[in-house]
Design an enzyme around this catalytic site. Structure first.
Site, PDB file in Angstrom:
ATOM      1  N   VAL A   9     -11.479  -1.639   7.350  1.00  0.00           N
ATOM      2  CA  VAL A   9     -11.506  -3.061   7.131  1.00  0.00           C
ATOM      3  C   VAL A   9     -11.118  -3.971   5.901  1.00  0.00           C
ATOM      4  CG1 VAL A   9     -12.855  -3.309   9.252  1.00  0.00           C
ATOM      5  CG2 VAL A   9     -13.850  -3.729   6.534  1.00  0.00           C
ATOM      6  N   SER A  10     -10.136  -4.330   5.767  1.00  0.00           N
ATOM      7  CA  SER A  10      -9.519  -5.757   4.399  1.00  0.00           C
ATOM      8  C   SER A  10     -10.657  -6.794   4.507  1.00  0.00           C
ATOM      9  CB  SER A  10      -8.328  -5.981   4.441  1.00  0.00           C
ATOM     10  OG  SER A  10      -8.153  -6.924   5.130  1.00  0.00           O
ATOM     11  N   THR A  11     -10.244  -7.687   3.365  1.00  0.00           N
ATOM     12  CA  THR A  11     -11.044  -8.713   3.589  1.00  0.00           C
ATOM     13  C   THR A  11     -10.655  -9.950   3.906  1.00  0.00           C
ATOM     14  OG1 THR A  11      -9.929  -9.584   1.714  1.00  0.00           O
ATOM     15  CG2 THR A  11     -12.025  -8.282   0.381  1.00  0.00           C
ATOM     16  N   ASP A  13     -10.100  -9.303   7.298  1.00  0.00           N
ATOM     17  CA  ASP A  13     -10.251  -9.286   9.083  1.00  0.00           C
ATOM     18  C   ASP A  13     -11.699  -9.814   8.697  1.00  0.00           C
ATOM     19  OD1 ASP A  13      -8.797  -7.159   9.145  1.00  0.00           O
ATOM     20  OD2 ASP A  13      -9.578  -5.682   8.206  1.00  0.00           O
TER      21      ASP A  13
END
Length: 216
Positions: A9-11, A13
């Site tokens: 997951v990225s910032t 998401d």
């Protein structure tokens, strides 16, 4: 089957937690009767980054034959671009490691899955050739109008869009410079220009720093 589960997951998401991906992956692995040897998690890391600690560890373990199959929640969790994704899947295939993406019901251990892999590779190559052809056509048009063809100190907005597309596909700064007929420093500067932000937004690229990740 020794299974490796990969989640990211990225910032960007918002509201998504990595545990959501892992829960579905664990249930899938149990249903297939696989032994989960390790869960590889990249949390708060953009998929556009060329280097990801957990993904790097996963590929290292695959090369050491510590896993038989890799499972992801969705394809976009793994590859930062279609070209990058194909590169990973191609290496796993060469190593004899299977791959499954449960979101797309893609299983490369099956004939249908292997066919889909070849189709993805063809699409990636087609996309790349379209961009190259557009660059060549632009240069030919400029030459026909009497404009000088050679390395230029700056990149026009139209070429900037091409530069962003190529970098998003994993092309190196050197490769982009060669395609556009400019220096590497010109590419670096162009991707940080104010007018680059709108082009990146249109193409769905997160930030200038994102596209500057990766090979130079």
């Amino acid at each position: 089957m020794k299974a490796a589960l990969y989640a990211r997951v990225s910032t960007l998401d918002k509201g998504q937690h990595v545990e959501l991906q892992l829960r579905d992956l664990r249930e899938y692995a149990r249903a297939r009767g696989w032994e989960i040897v390790r869960e590889y998690v990249d949390e708060g890391i953009s998929g556009a980054k060329d280097r990801r600690p957990a993904l790097d560890d996963l590929m290292a373990d695959a090369r050491r034959r510590r896993v038989d199959i890799v499972a992801v929640w969705r394809l976009d969790r793994l590859g930062r671009s279609l070209r990058h994704l194909i590169g990973i899947l191609d290496e796993l295939h060469a190593l004899g490691v299977g791959f499954v993406s449960i979101g797309e019901s893609l299983d490369l251990t099956t004939p249908a899955g292997r066919l889909m892999f070849h189709l993805l590779g063809a699409f990636a190559q087609f996309e790349r050739e379209i961009i190259r052809e557009r660059v060549r056509a632009g240069m030919a048009n400029a030459k026909a109008k009497g404009k000088a063809i050679g390395r230029r100190p700056k990149i026009a907005l139209g070429d900037l869009r091409t530069a962003v597309e190529l970098k998003g596909q994993g092309e190196s700064i050197r490769g982009i410079a060669a395609e556009l007929g400019v220096s590497k420093s010109a590419v670096h500067k162009a991707l940080r220009r104010p007018d680059a932000k709108e082009a990146m937004k249109t193409l769905g690229v997160e930030t200038a720093e994102t596209v500057l990740q990766g090979p130079v």
